[in-house]
Design an enzyme around this catalytic site. Sequence first.
Site, PDB file in Angstrom:
ATOM      1  N   ASP A  47       0.842  -1.199   0.000  1.00 44.75           N
ATOM      2  CA  ASP A  47       0.000   0.000   0.000  1.00 44.75           C
ATOM      3  C   ASP A  47       0.874   1.245   0.000  1.00 44.75           C
ATOM      4  O   ASP A  47       1.517   1.575   0.996  1.00 44.75           O
ATOM      5  CB  ASP A  47      -0.898  -0.001   1.243  1.00 44.75           C
ATOM      6  CG  ASP A  47      -1.806   1.217   1.277  1.00 44.75           C
ATOM      7  OD1 ASP A  47      -2.883   1.153   0.664  1.00 44.75           O
ATOM      8  OD2 ASP A  47      -1.428   2.231   1.901  1.00 44.75           O
ATOM      9  N   TYR A  52       3.259   9.707  -0.622  1.00 40.20           N
ATOM     10  CA  TYR A  52       4.296   9.120   0.239  1.00 40.20           C
ATOM     11  C   TYR A  52       5.697   9.304  -0.363  1.00 40.20           C
ATOM     12  O   TYR A  52       6.699   9.000   0.294  1.00 40.20           O
ATOM     13  CB  TYR A  52       4.057   7.617   0.469  1.00 40.20           C
ATOM     14  CG  TYR A  52       2.758   7.254   1.171  1.00 40.20           C
ATOM     15  CD1 TYR A  52       1.936   8.217   1.741  1.00 40.20           C
ATOM     16  CD2 TYR A  52       2.362   5.925   1.276  1.00 40.20           C
ATOM     17  CE1 TYR A  52       0.746   7.869   2.366  1.00 40.20           C
ATOM     18  CE2 TYR A  52       1.171   5.570   1.912  1.00 40.20           C
ATOM     19  CZ  TYR A  52       0.364   6.548   2.447  1.00 40.20           C
ATOM     20  OH  TYR A  52      -0.810   6.196   3.069  1.00 40.20           O
ATOM     21  N   LYS A  77      -2.559   5.841  -4.334  1.00 41.31           N
ATOM     22  CA  LYS A  77      -3.657   6.778  -4.023  1.00 41.31           C
ATOM     23  C   LYS A  77      -3.427   8.120  -4.698  1.00 41.31           C
ATOM     24  O   LYS A  77      -2.292   8.600  -4.751  1.00 41.31           O
ATOM     25  CB  LYS A  77      -3.759   6.988  -2.506  1.00 41.31           C
ATOM     26  CG  LYS A  77      -3.715   5.710  -1.703  1.00 41.31           C
ATOM     27  CD  LYS A  77      -3.945   5.931  -0.216  1.00 41.31           C
ATOM     28  CE  LYS A  77      -3.599   4.685   0.573  1.00 41.31           C
ATOM     29  NZ  LYS A  77      -2.169   4.567   0.924  1.00 41.31           N
ATOM     30  N   HIS A 110      -7.285   9.525  -2.125  1.00 40.49           N
ATOM     31  CA  HIS A 110      -6.641   9.467  -0.803  1.00 40.49           C
ATOM     32  C   HIS A 110      -7.499  10.112   0.297  1.00 40.49           C
ATOM     33  O   HIS A 110      -7.648   9.562   1.380  1.00 40.49           O
ATOM     34  CB  HIS A 110      -5.269  10.153  -0.885  1.00 40.49           C
ATOM     35  CG  HIS A 110      -4.291   9.691   0.140  1.00 40.49           C
ATOM     36  ND1 HIS A 110      -2.945   9.702  -0.063  1.00 40.49           N
ATOM     37  CD2 HIS A 110      -4.456   9.205   1.385  1.00 40.49           C
ATOM     38  CE1 HIS A 110      -2.330   9.246   1.016  1.00 40.49           C
ATOM     39  NE2 HIS A 110      -3.225   8.943   1.917  1.00 40.49           N
ATOM     40  N   VAL A 234       9.752  -0.626   9.336  1.00 36.29           N
ATOM     41  CA  VAL A 234      10.965  -0.631   8.505  1.00 36.29           C
ATOM     42  C   VAL A 234      12.004  -1.603   9.083  1.00 36.29           C
ATOM     43  O   VAL A 234      13.118  -1.688   8.593  1.00 36.29           O
ATOM     44  CB  VAL A 234      11.598   0.778   8.374  1.00 36.29           C
ATOM     45  CG1 VAL A 234      10.691   1.699   7.565  1.00 36.29           C
ATOM     46  CG2 VAL A 234      11.907   1.384   9.739  1.00 36.29           C
ATOM     47  N   ARG A 238      10.396  -7.085  12.633  1.00 34.02           N
ATOM     48  CA  ARG A 238       8.978  -6.743  12.830  1.00 34.02           C
ATOM     49  C   ARG A 238       8.158  -7.001  11.567  1.00 34.02           C
ATOM     50  O   ARG A 238       6.987  -7.383  11.644  1.00 34.02           O
ATOM     51  CB  ARG A 238       8.838  -5.279  13.233  1.00 34.02           C
ATOM     52  CG  ARG A 238       9.357  -5.011  14.638  1.00 34.02           C
ATOM     53  CD  ARG A 238       9.343  -3.529  14.919  1.00 34.02           C
ATOM     54  NE  ARG A 238       9.665  -3.242  16.303  1.00 34.02           N
ATOM     55  CZ  ARG A 238       9.812  -2.013  16.776  1.00 34.02           C
ATOM     56  NH1 ARG A 238       9.667  -0.965  15.977  1.00 34.02           N
ATOM     57  NH2 ARG A 238      10.098  -1.834  18.051  1.00 34.02           N
TER      58      ARG A 238
HETATM   59  P1  NAD Z   1       0.779   1.379  12.055  1.00 35.43           P
HETATM   60  O1  NAD Z   1      -0.408   1.392  12.911  1.00 35.43           O
HETATM   61  O2  NAD Z   1       0.955   0.310  11.048  1.00 35.43           O
HETATM   62  O3  NAD Z   1       2.041   1.431  13.018  1.00 35.43           O
HETATM   63  C1  NAD Z   1       3.327   1.449  12.512  1.00 35.43           C
HETATM   64  C2  NAD Z   1       4.332   1.655  13.652  1.00 35.43           C
HETATM   65  O4  NAD Z   1       4.109   0.684  14.665  1.00 35.43           O
HETATM   66  C3  NAD Z   1       5.758   1.446  13.183  1.00 35.43           C
HETATM   67  O5  NAD Z   1       6.289   2.637  12.670  1.00 35.43           O
HETATM   68  C4  NAD Z   1       6.453   0.983  14.453  1.00 35.43           C
HETATM   69  O6  NAD Z   1       6.765   2.098  15.237  1.00 35.43           O
HETATM   70  C5  NAD Z   1       5.360   0.204  15.140  1.00 35.43           C
HETATM   71  N1  NAD Z   1       5.431  -1.268  14.865  1.00 35.43           N
HETATM   72  C6  NAD Z   1       5.026  -1.926  13.760  1.00 35.43           C
HETATM   73  N2  NAD Z   1       5.158  -3.253  13.916  1.00 35.43           N
HETATM   74  C7  NAD Z   1       5.675  -3.436  15.158  1.00 35.43           C
HETATM   75  C8  NAD Z   1       6.029  -4.573  15.899  1.00 35.43           C
HETATM   76  N3  NAD Z   1       5.886  -5.806  15.410  1.00 35.43           N
HETATM   77  N4  NAD Z   1       6.527  -4.403  17.153  1.00 35.43           N
HETATM   78  C9  NAD Z   1       6.657  -3.158  17.678  1.00 35.43           C
HETATM   79  N5  NAD Z   1       6.335  -2.031  17.040  1.00 35.43           N
HETATM   80  C10 NAD Z   1       5.839  -2.174  15.775  1.00 35.43           C
HETATM   81  O7  NAD Z   1       0.876   2.853  11.392  1.00 35.43           O
HETATM   82  P2  NAD Z   1       0.847   3.526   9.966  1.00 35.43           P
HETATM   83  O8  NAD Z   1       2.129   3.384   9.250  1.00 35.43           O
HETATM   84  O9  NAD Z   1       0.329   4.882  10.216  1.00 35.43           O
HETATM   85  O10 NAD Z   1      -0.303   2.739   9.161  1.00 35.43           O
HETATM   86  C11 NAD Z   1      -0.038   1.633   8.338  1.00 35.43           C
HETATM   87  C12 NAD Z   1      -0.270   1.969   6.877  1.00 35.43           C
HETATM   88  O11 NAD Z   1      -1.593   2.496   6.689  1.00 35.43           O
HETATM   89  C13 NAD Z   1       0.610   3.106   6.355  1.00 35.43           C
HETATM   90  O12 NAD Z   1       1.943   2.696   6.148  1.00 35.43           O
HETATM   91  C14 NAD Z   1      -0.130   3.462   5.093  1.00 35.43           C
HETATM   92  O13 NAD Z   1       0.122   2.514   4.071  1.00 35.43           O
HETATM   93  C15 NAD Z   1      -1.571   3.372   5.577  1.00 35.43           C
HETATM   94  N6  NAD Z   1      -2.105   4.697   5.991  1.00 35.43           N
HETATM   95  C16 NAD Z   1      -3.039   5.260   5.195  1.00 35.43           C
HETATM   96  C17 NAD Z   1      -3.573   6.493   5.532  1.00 35.43           C
HETATM   97  C18 NAD Z   1      -4.624   7.093   4.662  1.00 35.43           C
HETATM   98  O14 NAD Z   1      -4.952   8.270   4.824  1.00 35.43           O
HETATM   99  N7  NAD Z   1      -5.166   6.351   3.718  1.00 35.43           N
HETATM  100  C19 NAD Z   1      -3.153   7.162   6.697  1.00 35.43           C
HETATM  101  C20 NAD Z   1      -2.200   6.553   7.507  1.00 35.43           C
HETATM  102  C21 NAD Z   1      -1.686   5.309   7.141  1.00 35.43           C
END
Ligand code: NAD
Length: 279
Positions: A47, A52, A77, A110, A234, A238
């Site tokens: 995604d 981005y 998006k 988006h 990243v 994880r």
């Molecule tokens: P997320 O809820 O996926 O959290 C990511 C964070 O959680 C990481 O940066 C890390 O700090 C932590 N994490 C992840 N896996 C972990 C693990 N196993 N153990 C410990 N910590 C861990 O947050 P996100 O990136 O905001 O959301 C995921 C995806 O959703 C985004 O990358 C994007 O593709 C999408 N998104 C879309 C919109 C939209 O407006 N459409 C907005 C925000 C995010």
Amino acid sequence: MAVQQPRVTLNDGTSIPQLGFGVWQVPPDVTQRVVGEAIAAGYRSIDTAEGYDNEQGVGDAIREAGVARADLYITSKLRNGSHVRDKALKAFDETMDKLKIDQLDLFLIHWPVPAQNNYVEAWKTLVELQKSGRIKSIGVSNFDQNHLEEIIEATGVVPVVNQIELHPFYQQRDKVEFHQKHKIIIESWSPLGQGSALSNPVITRVAEKHGKTPAQAIIRWHLDEGRIVIPKSVTKSRIVENFDMFNFKLDSDDIAQLAKLDDANGKIGPKPVDGNFLF
Ligand code: NAD
């Protein structure tokens, strides 16, 4: 050998892997590596978004991944500033140049950005691009019910997904009925609450009960409730951990415990009605 993973059937007859990999805030210079690691771990759905600034890295990773294009599912998006037709077509061309693919699996608006009031024109343009064969499926993100009603009314075309903020602290239960009625699948963004949900004691307890990590317990909760989910990381360990999901399920008691975490003040991101001018 790729792990057997669940797919969700969309209202246009296609299907998408239920667990994907999100790349918001993945810096452009590490995107190819990180997405390559995700594909190696088993993810088949990525995604990204024009906003981005990492579509190029996603494109490089999918070309180098050693996995057939047909086995990968790519979402991008449309930028907020490109809702009018000509700009949307140009932005889409740029997306395809960066991703270096012939057909995109899923393209989303988006944000509706009601202040611009061009989301109906954007949706008509996505419908046109889908008819031309350049996009397989079209959907939206951050749309409220009135935005959804308006684009459906204007075109007769129902988005396959609505990607919205959804995590244990912001469960959006009031959205379920309308989405089910129109067969729009909810896709959870920030599914881990951007990491904030991982230290919650209720989640930690549920995770420990199953011998899993908090991230795995939350991702399992999204999967068990039928949503598409796209966690981001990243960190290789994880990335692997968040895909190691297909050997347990939550029980009704776990689900009841998690339901109690919903919080009227739990929203992290901007409200759909305000738009998000970052992208
Ligand atoms: P997320 O809820 O996926 O959290 C990511 C964070 O959680 C990481 O940066 C890390 O700090 C932590 N994490 C992840 N896996 C972990 C693990 N196993 N153990 C410990 N910590 C861990 O947050 P996100 O990136 O905001 O959301 C995921 C995806 O959703 C985004 O990358 C994007 O593709 C999408 N998104 C879309 C919109 C939209 O407006 N459409 C907005 C925000 C995010």
